[in-house]
Design an enzyme around this catalytic site. Structure first.
Site, short mmCIF file in Angstrom:
data_model
loop_
_atom_site.label_atom_id
_atom_site.label_comp_id
_atom_site.label_asym_id
_atom_site.label_seq_id
_atom_site.Cartn_x
_atom_site.Cartn_y
_atom_site.Cartn_z
N HIS A 91 -8.28 9.88 5.13
CA HIS A 91 -7.41 8.96 5.85
C HIS A 91 -7.33 9.35 7.33
CE1 HIS A 91 -6.19 7.86 1.82
NE2 HIS A 91 -5.40 6.92 2.28
N ASP A 102 0.84 -1.20 0.00
CA ASP A 102 0.00 0.00 0.00
C ASP A 102 0.87 1.25 0.00
OD1 ASP A 102 -2.51 1.26 0.09
OD2 ASP A 102 -2.43 1.44 2.27
N HIS A 154 -10.19 4.27 -0.92
CA HIS A 154 -9.18 4.49 0.12
C HIS A 154 -9.84 5.19 1.30
CE1 HIS A 154 -5.20 4.19 -2.35
NE2 HIS A 154 -6.00 3.16 -2.54
N GLY A 209 -11.27 3.90 3.89
CA GLY A 209 -12.57 3.30 4.13
C GLY A 209 -13.06 3.40 5.56
#
Length: 268
Positions: free
Chosen positions: A162, A79, A188, A190
């Site tokens: 994030h 990632d 992204h 999530g």
């Protein structure tokens, strides 16, 4: 089944595969334990920050050992690769897929070449994180970038953030527009996605959902509850692992991740 095949199967069925970040033995075990209990495939992800903490070779060995023993498909994912060297080393150590943020076109094309048949995930917009605001691109600009780089999966800013726990509604109209790219989409950040939007997003083309912060929060709560005056790390890391595993299992049992069996009909 390869990572590429698994994501495409989920995409064609209008469902998603969960991808969870790990940073050490216990968090990695929790992800696999939760997936096994839910009987769902899962991506075990290590980010560039995790590599700084635990080391690429060490975490790769851990991930490879866990997926070999797992009773469900477990895919090892890099990632946010920081550079091509890390990306190439990770592929050499057996990672199933890699992710790169958008950058110089020549770097992205070289990443495509290095990935070969393994999936390259491209973040075409930098999602709001660490004080940075997402830089939106027009659909046409995204289309041109995708055509030049040829990634397998595309991540864009879909309304999440994030390292946040507060729920945010997803930009489902944007998900629908990006579906015209004809590629599986990746969500992204999530952890901040409003749960009520996940199933709809999956039906529109989000085939991989990345989470970290909520999983880490579950783990940390387990540590806090069990730590007390314990001196043996197993006495608090074990319960933390169990709490995170239960969280992963519960999320995977949601409808967005309910993949049809081999004979089930599906489609977007």
């Amino acid at each position: 089944m390869t990572a590429k095949e698994a994501v495409r199967k989920a995409w064609e069925a209008g469902r998603a595969i969960l991808a969870v970040n790990a940073v050490n033995l216990e968090t990695a075990q929790a992800i696999v334990m939760g997936a096994e209990r839910a009987q769902r495939p899962v991506f075990l992800m290590f980010s560039h920050n995790a590599l700084r903490y635990g080391g690429l070779e060490e975490l790769a060995a851990l991930g490879n050992a866990l997926r070999r023993k797992a009773q469900v498909p477990v895919f090892l994912h890099l990632d946010h690769a920081e550079d091509l060297d890390i990306l190439e080393r990770a592929l050499g150590l057996g990672f199933d897929s890699v992710m790169l943020e958008e950058g110089p076109l020549e770097v992205l094309k070289e990443a495509r070449k290095l990935a070969g048949s393994r999936p390259l995930e491209l973040e075409v917009e930098v999602t709001a994180k660490e004080g940075r605001i997402a830089s939106p691109r027009s659909l046409e600009a995204i289309r041109e970038l995708v055509a030049s780089v040829r990634p397998d999966w595309v991540a864009a800013d879909l309304g999440t953030a994030h390292k946040e726990l507060a729920h945010r509604r997803l930009h489902l109209d944007k998900v629908a527009a990006l579906a015209s790219l004809g590629l599986p989409l990746v969500l992204h950040g999530g952890s901040s996605a409003d749960p009520q939007d996940l199933e709809k997003a999956a039906s529109l083309g989000v085939a991989k959902v990345n989470v970290a912060t909520r999983a880490f929060a579950a783990f940390t709560e387990g540590v806090r509850e069990s730590l007390g005056d314990q001196l043996d790390p197993r006495k608090y890391l074990g319960p933390a692992r169990e709490r995170m595993a239960r969280w992963v299992e519960a999320l995977l049992l949601g409808s967005a991740f309910d993949l049809p069996g081999p004979s089930a009909a599906g489609g977007r």
